[in-house]
Design an enzyme around this catalytic site. Structure first.
Site, PDB file in Angstrom:
ATOM      1  N   LYS A 140       2.410-123.870 -70.529  1.00 23.25           N
ATOM      2  CA  LYS A 140       3.460-122.869 -70.361  1.00 23.25           C
ATOM      3  C   LYS A 140       3.222-122.173 -69.044  1.00 23.25           C
ATOM      4  O   LYS A 140       2.081-122.050 -68.591  1.00 23.25           O
ATOM      5  CB  LYS A 140       3.397-121.824 -71.485  1.00 23.25           C
ATOM      6  CG  LYS A 140       4.694-121.080 -71.690  1.00 23.25           C
ATOM      7  CD  LYS A 140       5.656-121.950 -72.458  1.00 23.25           C
ATOM      8  CE  LYS A 140       6.833-121.242 -73.019  1.00 23.25           C
ATOM      9  NZ  LYS A 140       7.404-122.016 -74.121  1.00 23.25           N
TER      10      LYS A 140
HETATM   11  N1  GLU Z   1      10.649-123.734 -73.639  1.00 26.54           N
HETATM   12  C1  GLU Z   1      10.925-124.644 -74.699  1.00 26.54           C
HETATM   13  C2  GLU Z   1       9.899-124.492 -75.816  1.00 26.54           C
HETATM   14  O1  GLU Z   1       9.301-123.448 -75.968  1.00 26.54           O
HETATM   15  C3  GLU Z   1      11.076-126.073 -74.213  1.00 26.54           C
HETATM   16  C4  GLU Z   1       9.892-126.637 -73.505  1.00 26.54           C
HETATM   17  C5  GLU Z   1      10.156-127.998 -72.880  1.00 26.54           C
HETATM   18  O2  GLU Z   1      11.251-128.508 -73.011  1.00 26.54           O
HETATM   19  O3  GLU Z   1       9.227-128.514 -72.246  1.00 26.54           O
HETATM   20  O4  GLU Z   1       9.697-125.352 -76.633  1.00 26.54           O
END
Ligand code: GLU
Length: 416
Positions: free
Chosen positions: A108
């Site tokens: 993240k």
């Molecule tokens: N931000 C989204 C999540 O928390 C998608 C992450 C992604 O598609 O890599 O799952």
């Protein structure tokens, strides 16, 4: 359970992890390897503001675990996006991709800022600077960012462009891009659609009748608005929806397509006329069948959990329920369907987008949605089967499946 010291978001997620690791009897060393992020980077993100000043923001990329594949996870632009929060969210991505059987690890990123206070030009410059400062960690087979809270397909287009200036055209470097730049059809609605698929399955097991099910959705961004829209199409009665400014409540059911149109036109949900206004706190305590927090973390706490009147709570947001609140809801017999299952539609279609980019081939939207359904239903059934056969709750089961898969990958690779 009483927890006296306030836990950080990462400590909270690790409590869920530890409960899984306990039942899986993971040895201490392996547990430590899985608990801590493998690599983290903090960067400063200086931005020339429109008025000529330089403002310096904090940026992060946490690569939590890469045992099962390239690191994968969104980038968040939010005032609370500090290192501990990003760590927690990176860890959730590790368990989420493993639970869904996607060939990715978990990561993240984030920049601590309020994107609503920044102009388009400032956001563009901030995104580019952030991308260049973390660029050495990224790669189409190393780490693939995506949108999250406060970011969108435009942000991904800027990231792809900044990365491409160094490495040549690389659409697979980010997912959640605009369709015109190689984004996948169906990516924008994917998280909400995944929520709808999970509810369809859960309804069968929990004997809920989708038609006329009373649903409350907190949040009207990408996830909240698509969830409300698709559940409304499935016949559910959406009785309340909110955004940051507050909510709107109509026990007879809201006209969701009109509400979403109103929101898309740049208005707040609170200005929608066809219902009574209601505060965000009150909304979480409404009498309903399904409550769907689809905005930020920590909205259901030990303070309001005793007042939640839903039969089922679906975590469309990441970590919207604190550990203490989770115990309270469980003790009260409220079924909690966890984030790493419920909101995994987004990263699942991100995976489809990445494969389409690598193959330089585009899928039709029906195919995307059908494949998404298969992945969501398979994961739900695996979790449900564990819940019934082992008498544990959905979160415990989901974490155990995810953690076990990552532990297996670590062992098979023979790192240590
Ligand atoms: N931000 C989204 C999540 O928390 C998608 C992450 C992604 O598609 O890599 O799952």
């Amino acid at each position: 359970m009483t927890i006296t010291k306030k836990l950080t978001p990462f400590e909270e997620v690790n409590l869920f992890f530890d409960r899984a690791a306990d039942r899986l009897q993971l040895p201490d060393g392996c547990r430590e390897m899985l608990r801590r992020p493998w690599r983290e980077l903090g960067v400063q993100v200086p931005v020339r503001m429109d008025d000529g000043r330089i403002e310096v923001f904090n940026g992060y990329r946490v690569q939590h675990n890469g045992a099962r594949g390239p690191y994968k996870g969104g980038v968040r632009f939010h005032p609370q996006a500090d290192q501990e929060e990003i760590r927690a969210l990176a860890s959730l991505m590790t368990w989420k991709t493993a639970l869904m059987g996607l060939p990715f690890g978990g990561a993240k990123g984030g920049v601590q800022c309020d994107p609503r206070q920044l102009s388009e030009g400032e956001l563009n410059r901030l995104t580019r600077r952030y991308t260049l400062n973390i660029e050495h960690l990224l790669g189409t087979n190393r780490d693939i960012p995506a949108p999250d809270l406060g970011t969108n397909s435009q942000t991904m287009a800027w990231m792809m462009d900044a990365y491409g200036q160094l490495h040549g055209h690389s659409p697979a470097i980010v997912t959640g891009k605009p369709v015109e730049l190689g984004g996948s059809l169906g990516r924008e609605s994917a998280t909400g659609r995944g929520v709808a698929y999970i509810l369809e399955e859960a309804a069968k097991n929990l004997r809920l009748n989708l038609q006329s099910l009373r649903v409350v959705v907190q949040g009207c961004g990408n996830v909240g608005s698509w969830t409300a829209r698709l559940l409304h199409e499935n016949g559910c009665r959406i009785i309340a929806v909110s955004d940051v400014r507050g909510g709107i409540y109509n026990p007879r059911g809201l006209d969701v397509p009109r509400l979403v149109e109103h929101k898309m036109a740049g208005n707040s949900v609170t200005e929608f006329r066809e219902g009574d206004s209601i505060g965000n706190a009150e909304l979480l305590e409404l009498e309903c069948d399904v409550l769907i927090p689809a905005a930020i973390d920590n909205v259901i706490t030990d303070k309001n959990a005793p007042q939640v009147k839903a039969r089922v709570v679906m975590e469309a947001a990441n970590h919207p329920i604190t550990v203490e609140a989770d115990s309270i809801l469980n003790d009260r017999g409220i079924v909690v369907l966890p984030d790493i299952l419920v909101n995994a539609g987004g990263v699942t279609v991100s995976y489809f987008e990445w494969t389409q980019n690598l193959q330089e081939f585009r899928w039709e939207e029906d195919r995307v949605n059908e494949e998404l359904r298969k992945v969501m239903v398979r994961a739900y059934r695996a979790v449900h089967e564990k819940v019934t056969s082992e008498g544990i709750n959905y979160r415990q089961a989901a974490f155990e499946i995810g953690v076990q898969r990552v532990a297996q990958a670590v062992n098979l690779r023979g790192f240590v």
